[in-house]
Design an enzyme around this catalytic site. Structure first.
Site, short mmCIF file in Angstrom:
data_model
loop_
_atom_site.label_atom_id
_atom_site.label_comp_id
_atom_site.label_asym_id
_atom_site.label_seq_id
_atom_site.Cartn_x
_atom_site.Cartn_y
_atom_site.Cartn_z
CG HIS A 84 4.19 -3.31 -0.06
ND1 HIS A 84 3.02 -3.94 -0.42
CD2 HIS A 84 4.12 -3.13 1.28
CE1 HIS A 84 2.28 -4.11 0.65
NE2 HIS A 84 2.93 -3.63 1.69
N PRO A 85 4.86 -6.32 -1.66
CG PRO A 85 4.17 -7.98 -0.17
CD PRO A 85 4.95 -6.70 -0.24
CB CYS A 86 0.31 -4.45 -2.31
SG CYS A 86 1.06 -2.97 -3.00
NE ARG A 87 -0.04 -2.06 -8.73
CZ ARG A 87 0.25 -1.14 -9.65
NH1 ARG A 87 0.88 -0.05 -9.30
NH2 ARG A 87 -0.10 -1.30 -10.89
CE1 TYR B 149 -0.71 -7.73 -0.54
CE2 TYR B 149 0.85 -8.04 1.26
CZ TYR B 149 -0.10 -7.27 0.62
OH TYR B 149 -0.44 -6.04 1.12
#
Length: 195
Positions: free
Chosen positions: A149-152, A94
């Site tokens: 979680h790094p998705c956002r 990410y």
């Protein structure tokens, strides 16, 4: 309205936040060298403030270094004293910082997922918790840690109109309070004074 565009630059995916008219507002991802540089900046400020951040370097490989901070807190759900070790780690996938942490009771036992949720985020619904705070393998230590979680993260960092001088300080200031990791205001003020 800000729009995040993902582009390839020098073999890296980068997030660029643009306004509706296409003007670049901020870069929302970091390269590994940028992460390390900003980690060392944060470490300098920490040393000047007599704070206890340290930079752990496993070896020279990318990304085998991370920032570490430990503290003792009182749990929100109980009055137990909990020892928490926080790590700010670089995500290769990410290209953003990720907050990992482990929390231990005073007897040394590790808080499981349920106990962690109750301790740090007791008012948050279970469906929201699964989307943001979960157990993941630490990418440097290869042990299970709790992590946001790094998705956002790119989207969250893109919400700011002015580019941050130190994305790690901004990141910790945004995500840290959810798990009782609070930076002193002096971290943000320090960069303004040393311009």
């Amino acid at each position: 309205m800000a729009i995040v565009n993902l582009l390839v630059f020098n073999h890296f995916w980068i997030g660029i936040c643009t306004s509706a008219n296409g003007k670049i507002i901020s870069m929302t991802t970091l390269t590994w060298p940028e992460f390390l540089y900003q980690a060392k900046q944060l470490l300098e400020i920490s040393n000047q403030l007599n704070d206890s951040w340290i930079l752990c370097e496993k070896d020279e490989q990318e990304p085998n270094s991370y920032l570490k901070y430990t503290q003792k807190i009182k749990g929100k759900a109980s009055e137990d004293l909990i020892s928490v070790e926080y790590h700010i780690v670089y995500s290769i996938s990410y290209q953003v910082p990720v907050l990992y942490f482990q929390a231990h009771r005073s007897d040394g036992s590790l808080l499981d997922l349920e106990a962690t949720w109750k301790t740090f985020l007791p008012e948050t619904s279970r469906s929201e918790l699964y989307q943001m705070l979960t157990q993941m393998e630490h990418p440097v230590l290869f042990r299970p840690f709790m992590a946001f979680h790094p998705c956002r993260t790119t989207e969250v960092l893109a919400q700011f109109g002015k580019p941050s001088e130190n994305v790690l300080i901004t990141f910790i200031s945004l995500y840290g309070p959810y798990v009782q990791l609070n930076l002193a205001n002096a971290y943000g003020l320090h960069s303004q004074i040393n311009k």
